[in-house]
Motif scaffolding. Structure first.
Motif, PDB file in Angstrom:
ATOM      1  N   GLY A 264       0.765 -13.800  -6.469  1.00  0.00           N
ATOM      2  CA  GLY A 264      -0.204 -13.820  -7.549  1.00  0.00           C
ATOM      3  C   GLY A 264      -0.904 -15.154  -7.552  1.00  0.00           C
ATOM      4  O   GLY A 264      -0.556 -16.065  -6.794  1.00  0.00           O
ATOM      5  N   PRO A 265      -1.888 -15.333  -8.422  1.00  0.00           N
ATOM      6  CA  PRO A 265      -2.647 -16.589  -8.441  1.00  0.00           C
ATOM      7  C   PRO A 265      -1.775 -17.811  -8.705  1.00  0.00           C
ATOM      8  O   PRO A 265      -1.916 -18.845  -8.050  1.00  0.00           O
ATOM      9  N   ALA A 266      -0.886 -17.731  -9.693  1.00  0.00           N
ATOM     10  CA  ALA A 266      -0.044 -18.880 -10.012  1.00  0.00           C
ATOM     11  C   ALA A 266       0.883 -19.220  -8.851  1.00  0.00           C
ATOM     12  O   ALA A 266       1.075 -20.400  -8.513  1.00  0.00           O
ATOM     13  N   GLN A 267       1.438 -18.191  -8.225  1.00  0.00           N
ATOM     14  CA  GLN A 267       2.326 -18.434  -7.098  1.00  0.00           C
ATOM     15  C   GLN A 267       1.592 -19.081  -5.931  1.00  0.00           C
ATOM     16  O   GLN A 267       2.148 -19.926  -5.225  1.00  0.00           O
ATOM     17  N   ARG A 268       0.341 -18.673  -5.723  1.00  0.00           N
ATOM     18  CA  ARG A 268      -0.431 -19.281  -4.638  1.00  0.00           C
ATOM     19  C   ARG A 268      -0.710 -20.757  -4.920  1.00  0.00           C
ATOM     20  O   ARG A 268      -0.674 -21.588  -4.007  1.00  0.00           O
ATOM     21  N   VAL A 269      -0.998 -21.067  -6.180  1.00  0.00           N
ATOM     22  CA  VAL A 269      -1.211 -22.470  -6.539  1.00  0.00           C
ATOM     23  C   VAL A 269       0.073 -23.268  -6.326  1.00  0.00           C
ATOM     24  O   VAL A 269       0.069 -24.354  -5.727  1.00  0.00           O
ATOM     25  N   LEU A 270       1.190 -22.725  -6.799  1.00  0.00           N
ATOM     26  CA  LEU A 270       2.462 -23.433  -6.691  1.00  0.00           C
ATOM     27  C   LEU A 270       2.944 -23.538  -5.245  1.00  0.00           C
ATOM     28  O   LEU A 270       3.789 -24.395  -4.948  1.00  0.00           O
ATOM     29  N   SER A 271       2.443 -22.706  -4.360  1.00  0.00           N
ATOM     30  CA  SER A 271       2.844 -22.761  -2.956  1.00  0.00           C
ATOM     31  C   SER A 271       1.892 -23.596  -2.107  1.00  0.00           C
ATOM     32  O   SER A 271       2.066 -23.666  -0.883  1.00  0.00           O
ATOM     33  N   HIS A 272       0.896 -24.217  -2.728  1.00  0.00           N
ATOM     34  CA  HIS A 272      -0.016 -25.055  -1.966  1.00  0.00           C
ATOM     35  C   HIS A 272       0.745 -26.224  -1.349  1.00  0.00           C
ATOM     36  O   HIS A 272       1.625 -26.813  -1.977  1.00  0.00           O
ATOM     37  N   ARG A 273       0.406 -26.574  -0.135  1.00  0.00           N
ATOM     38  CA  ARG A 273       1.197 -27.555   0.610  1.00  0.00           C
ATOM     39  C   ARG A 273       1.185 -28.930  -0.055  1.00  0.00           C
ATOM     40  O   ARG A 273       2.165 -29.678   0.051  1.00  0.00           O
ATOM     41  N   TRP A 274       0.100 -29.298  -0.738  1.00  0.00           N
ATOM     42  CA  TRP A 274       0.080 -30.599  -1.408  1.00  0.00           C
ATOM     43  C   TRP A 274       1.065 -30.621  -2.572  1.00  0.00           C
ATOM     44  O   TRP A 274       1.793 -31.601  -2.769  1.00  0.00           O
TER      45      TRP A 274
END
Length: 357
Positions: A264-274
């Protein structure tokens, strides 16, 4: 499990904003909720590993020491050396060594409660941040015994989750009337947060989330945590006690569960490499982020230059600490991933009901 590192990244960013930026801009006073998120996540991870692993109590404590103490000892040794060679250091190296001993013996939380009436720990600089480690050690000393005993008695994870959640509610209710200092730094309210994370980890053992796209709830939770960190009130206000803490705890629970449920959108943000990269070094960063600012506070340089120099020094110290004092002692990532996934423990991971060590 990159999203767990992403949650750590959000939490440490909130703490950094509080300690680094709130002195210069009228924002980020709510960054203390980053600590609340850390406690929920810690309770979740520790309890999940305990329930799925073969750890006995003594072995668990040894692993915690090996995991946490090299970087902490490095902080104390380097701090004493830097204070000894810095002409404008606010205190002498002997005082720093004495304070470092308090940090190393993990008595900082109880000691500070009798020595300070403010929301900071001036008597422990540059080790004031170690109060949170002291609180976690109270938890480590008792909770693993209960978890391992419940497993030996063939309790279901859901049953222990209910007990954990009830204990968390009771601890929070007991903490609410406490003075501000005791509420924030003391173990009662913090154990409530740790127990909520523990309850979530145990609940997911018997009720693993079905893979599905989760969108609205985790996005709202992430936005609420970030929003409070930016515009929320500090830890000395009623808003933190009655709004910030419940918001941080609920937000952390929703984000952790959503990460297991599906993309989901939140998970994609939280999985960003930075963000995940920041989360992986969060322990070292938390330990070292204050030392350059405290040490350089009276340096004969303009404030903007001091700020940039302190941030650069904190980055270098964090990198060195993580690489030299953390990574050599970390478990293989594949082992951690296996023990943190939801669902019932693998049969080979279930221990025999031996006496607790």
């Amino acid at each position: 499990m990159d999203f767990l590192d992403g949650i750590r990244g959000v939490a440490i960013a909130a703490v950094l904003a509080l300690h680094w930026a709130s002195w210069y801009v009228p924002f980020f006073h709510g960054g203390s909720i980053g600590v609340d998120v850390f406690f929920v996540l810690s309770g979740f991870v520790i309890t999940t590993v305990l329930w799925r692993g073969t750890t006995q109590w003594g072995a668990f404590l040894r692993r915690r020491v090996v995991r946490l103490y090299p970087a902490l000892l490095g902080l104390v040794v380097v701090s004493v050396a830097l204070y000894a060679v810095t002409p404008w250091a606010p205190v002498g190296p002997a005082d720093v060594a004495r304070r470092g001993l308090i940090a190393l013996t993990q008595t900082s939380s109880a000691w500070a409660a009798t020595r300070s009436g403010s929301m900071w720990l001036p008597g422990l600089e540059p080790f004031g941040q170690t109060w949170s480690l002291a609180v976690e050690w109270y938890f480590y000393a008792l909770w693993p015994l209960l978890v391992l005993r419940a497993r030996a008695a063939d309790w279901s994870a859901a049953r222990l989750a209910a007990v954990s959640l009830a204990a968390a509610a009771a601890a929070y209710a007991l903490a609410v009337p406490l003075p501000t200092f005791a509420f924030y730094f003391g173990p009662v309210e913090r154990c409530a947060e740790l127990l909520v994370g523990a309850a979530l980890g145990l609940w997911l053992v018997d009720h693993p989330p079905t893979p599905r796209r989760t969108r609205v709830a985790p996005v709202v939770a992430l936005a609420a945590v970030i929003g409070y960190a930016v515009i929320g009130t500090d830890a000395q206000t009623w808003g933190y006690r009655y709004v910030g803490v419940p918001l941080a705890v609920a937000g952390a629970v929703l984000l952790i569960r959503a990460g297991y449920a599906g993309p989901g959108p939140a998970q994609r943000v939280l999985s960003h490499r930075w963000l995940t990269g920041l989360g992986r070094v969060s322990y070292s960063l938390y330990l070292w982020h204050l030392l350059p600012f405290v040490l350089l506070a009276d340096a004969p340089l303009p404030k903007p230059a001091l700020g940039l120099l302190a941030v650069a020094a904190a980055a270098v110290l964090t990198w060195a600490s993580h690489r030299l004092l953390e990574r050599p002692f970390l478990r293989p990532r594949s082992e951690l991933l296996r023990m943190r996934r939801p669902g019932r423990p693998d049969p080979e991971l279930r221990p025999s009901p031996a006496p607790l060590a």
